[in-house]
Design an enzyme around this catalytic site. Structure first.
Site, PDB file in Angstrom:
ATOM      1  N   ALA A 130       2.384  -7.349  -3.686  1.00 11.74           N
ATOM      2  CA  ALA A 130       3.754  -6.867  -3.458  1.00 11.74           C
ATOM      3  C   ALA A 130       4.664  -7.028  -4.669  1.00 11.74           C
ATOM      4  O   ALA A 130       4.629  -8.042  -5.363  1.00 11.74           O
ATOM      5  CB  ALA A 130       4.400  -7.566  -2.265  1.00 11.74           C
ATOM      6  N   GLY A 131       5.444  -6.001  -4.895  1.00  9.59           N
ATOM      7  CA  GLY A 131       6.518  -6.082  -5.881  1.00  9.59           C
ATOM      8  C   GLY A 131       6.245  -5.434  -7.226  1.00  9.59           C
ATOM      9  O   GLY A 131       7.158  -5.280  -8.028  1.00  9.59           O
ATOM     10  N   LYS A 170      -5.188  -9.792   6.597  1.00  9.48           N
ATOM     11  CA  LYS A 170      -4.126 -10.135   5.658  1.00  9.48           C
ATOM     12  C   LYS A 170      -2.968 -10.607   6.516  1.00  9.48           C
ATOM     13  O   LYS A 170      -2.335  -9.821   7.206  1.00  9.48           O
ATOM     14  CB  LYS A 170      -3.715  -8.926   4.818  1.00  9.48           C
ATOM     15  CG  LYS A 170      -2.595  -9.264   3.851  1.00  9.48           C
ATOM     16  CD  LYS A 170      -1.986  -8.043   3.208  1.00  9.48           C
ATOM     17  CE  LYS A 170      -0.609  -8.399   2.697  1.00  9.48           C
ATOM     18  NZ  LYS A 170       0.161  -7.211   2.324  1.00  9.48           N
ATOM     19  N   ASN A 217       1.120  -1.043  -2.684  1.00  4.44           N
ATOM     20  CA  ASN A 217       1.220   0.168  -1.867  1.00  4.44           C
ATOM     21  C   ASN A 217       2.325   1.086  -2.393  1.00  4.44           C
ATOM     22  O   ASN A 217       2.088   2.161  -2.926  1.00  4.44           O
ATOM     23  CB  ASN A 217       1.463  -0.216  -0.404  1.00  4.44           C
ATOM     24  CG  ASN A 217       1.350   0.952   0.562  1.00  4.44           C
ATOM     25  OD1 ASN A 217       1.116   0.755   1.746  1.00  4.44           O
ATOM     26  ND2 ASN A 217       1.501   2.193   0.129  1.00  4.44           N
ATOM     27  N   THR A 218       3.569   0.597  -2.301  1.00  2.00           N
ATOM     28  CA  THR A 218       4.724   1.438  -2.644  1.00  2.00           C
ATOM     29  C   THR A 218       4.686   1.943  -4.084  1.00  2.00           C
ATOM     30  O   THR A 218       5.071   3.085  -4.347  1.00  2.00           O
ATOM     31  CB  THR A 218       6.030   0.648  -2.410  1.00  2.00           C
ATOM     32  OG1 THR A 218       5.998   0.118  -1.091  1.00  2.00           O
ATOM     33  CG2 THR A 218       7.251   1.541  -2.556  1.00  2.00           C
ATOM     34  N   GLY A 249       7.893  -3.668  -1.923  1.00  2.00           N
ATOM     35  CA  GLY A 249       8.500  -2.357  -2.151  1.00  2.00           C
ATOM     36  C   GLY A 249       9.616  -2.334  -3.175  1.00  2.00           C
ATOM     37  O   GLY A 249      10.229  -1.292  -3.407  1.00  2.00           O
TER      38      GLY A 249
END
Lengths: 68, 259
Positions: B189-190, B102, B211-212, B163
């Site tokens: 993301a986001g 990635k 992830n976050t 994040g």
């Protein structure tokens, strides 16, 4: 002789191979990448590649991470 | 529709899950493992860093995530230059078992937005070396097209800054990307919560990576499960085909037979 391992000075026996260094550090060879003086080594060469005075060794592996 | 047979294929590799997860920011490896299991993800992203040589008691992530069971997707997180990103990708390949990467070339510390010019340059170098490059990019359809043109088998546009939990900030651009490129789109993301993941899939994304949103939730394991269902619901709705939006009502009960 003295080499740099992950940015820290370390004394090791003359003629040590990369594989011997990993064993001394208790690191599994199949889970790391080793960079010797900026050259990324093939895992199959760990046993034969000897270290020399002043060598800079980087040992890296996978850690938790998403992005950033 | 049978979700188990709705497989995602990238560069000839088959992926079981359309939810991909990162492994950062958890309390410990045990929590990481539980959250990943709850999410049902079979693709997990990892970062490449120096081994701690002074404290060898520290456990290894791969003790918890068996590379035979999960597809380990190394990232080049933290790389701000083409040189660094290429170096970390090569290290990841040397440390791992596959050519998957990635690719991230970060442009700015505050936004963590991709440096897309650097991204294209790094991708070209790595593709030439046989890597399967999955590029983390912004929601720009032109950049997405360029990445595909140089040989990326999928693109990973962001929903919002990494994040941030803001959700999909530019659904129209994402839709244009999905119409423009013919490779799988992984929204990366986001996202903040399950509805964001569902929306991404409803728009037609092929997978979502996060992830976050999971690791940072008050109960990461429960959120991981919520994300699994969010992705499933969105995918099913996308395949089912939603009704068009209209301004006025249409009765769903028949008029016929009324008194």
């Amino acid at each position: 002789m003295t080499i740099q391992v992950n940015g820290e000075s370390r004394g090791i026996g003359d003629g040590h191979t990369v594989a011997a260094l990993l064993r001394e550090l208790d690191i599994r060879a199949d889970r790391v990448a080793v960079e010797l003086n900026l050259e990324i080594l093939d895992r199959r060469d760990f046993e034969t590649r000897s270290l020399r005075e002043g060598d800079r060794v980087e040992i890296l592996s996978f850690i938790g991470g998403g992005a950033e | 529709m049978d979700t188990m047979n709705d497989r995602l294929v990238i560069a000839g590799r088959e992926f079981q899950s359309r939810l991909w997860v990162g492994t950062g920011k958890y309390r410990d490896f045990a929590e990481t493992k539980k959250a990943i299991d709850a999410s049902g993800a079979d693709v997990v992203t990892v970062a490449v860093r120096r081994v701690n040589i002074t404290d060898r008691s520290k456990e290894n992530l791969l003790d918890y995530l068996d590379p035979k069971k999960y597809i380990i997707l190394p990232n080049t997180a933290g790389c701000y230059t083409v040189e660094d990103a290429v170096r970390y990708a090569r290290l990841a390949r040397a440390a791992g078992v596959s050519d998957l990467v990635k690719l991230e070339v970060i442009g700015d510390e505050k936004t963590l937005f991709p440096d897309t010019a650097g991204l294209i340059e790094a991708a070209k170098i790595l593709i030439k070396e046989g890597f399967i490059v999955l590029p983390y990019t912004n929601d720009d359809p032109i950049v997405a097209k360029k990445l595909v043109d140089i040989g990326c088998p999928a693109v990973m546009p962001l929903a919002a800054p990494i994040g941030s939990g803001l959700g999909i900030r530019n659904p129209y651009n994402l839709k244009i990307i999905m119409e423009t490129v013919k490779v799988p789109i992984i929204v990366d993301a986001g996202v903040g919560t399950a509805s964001d993941a569902a929306l991404a899939m409803e728009y037609g994304a092929d997978a979502v990576l996060m992830n976050t949103a999971i690791a940072g939730a008050q109960d990461p394991i429960a959120m991981a499960e919520a994300m699994k269902y969010g992705v499933w619901a969105g995918r099913l709705a996308y395949k089912a085909g939603r009704i068009p939006r209209k301004l006025y009502a249409t009765a769903s009960s028949p008029i016929e037979g009324m008194l």
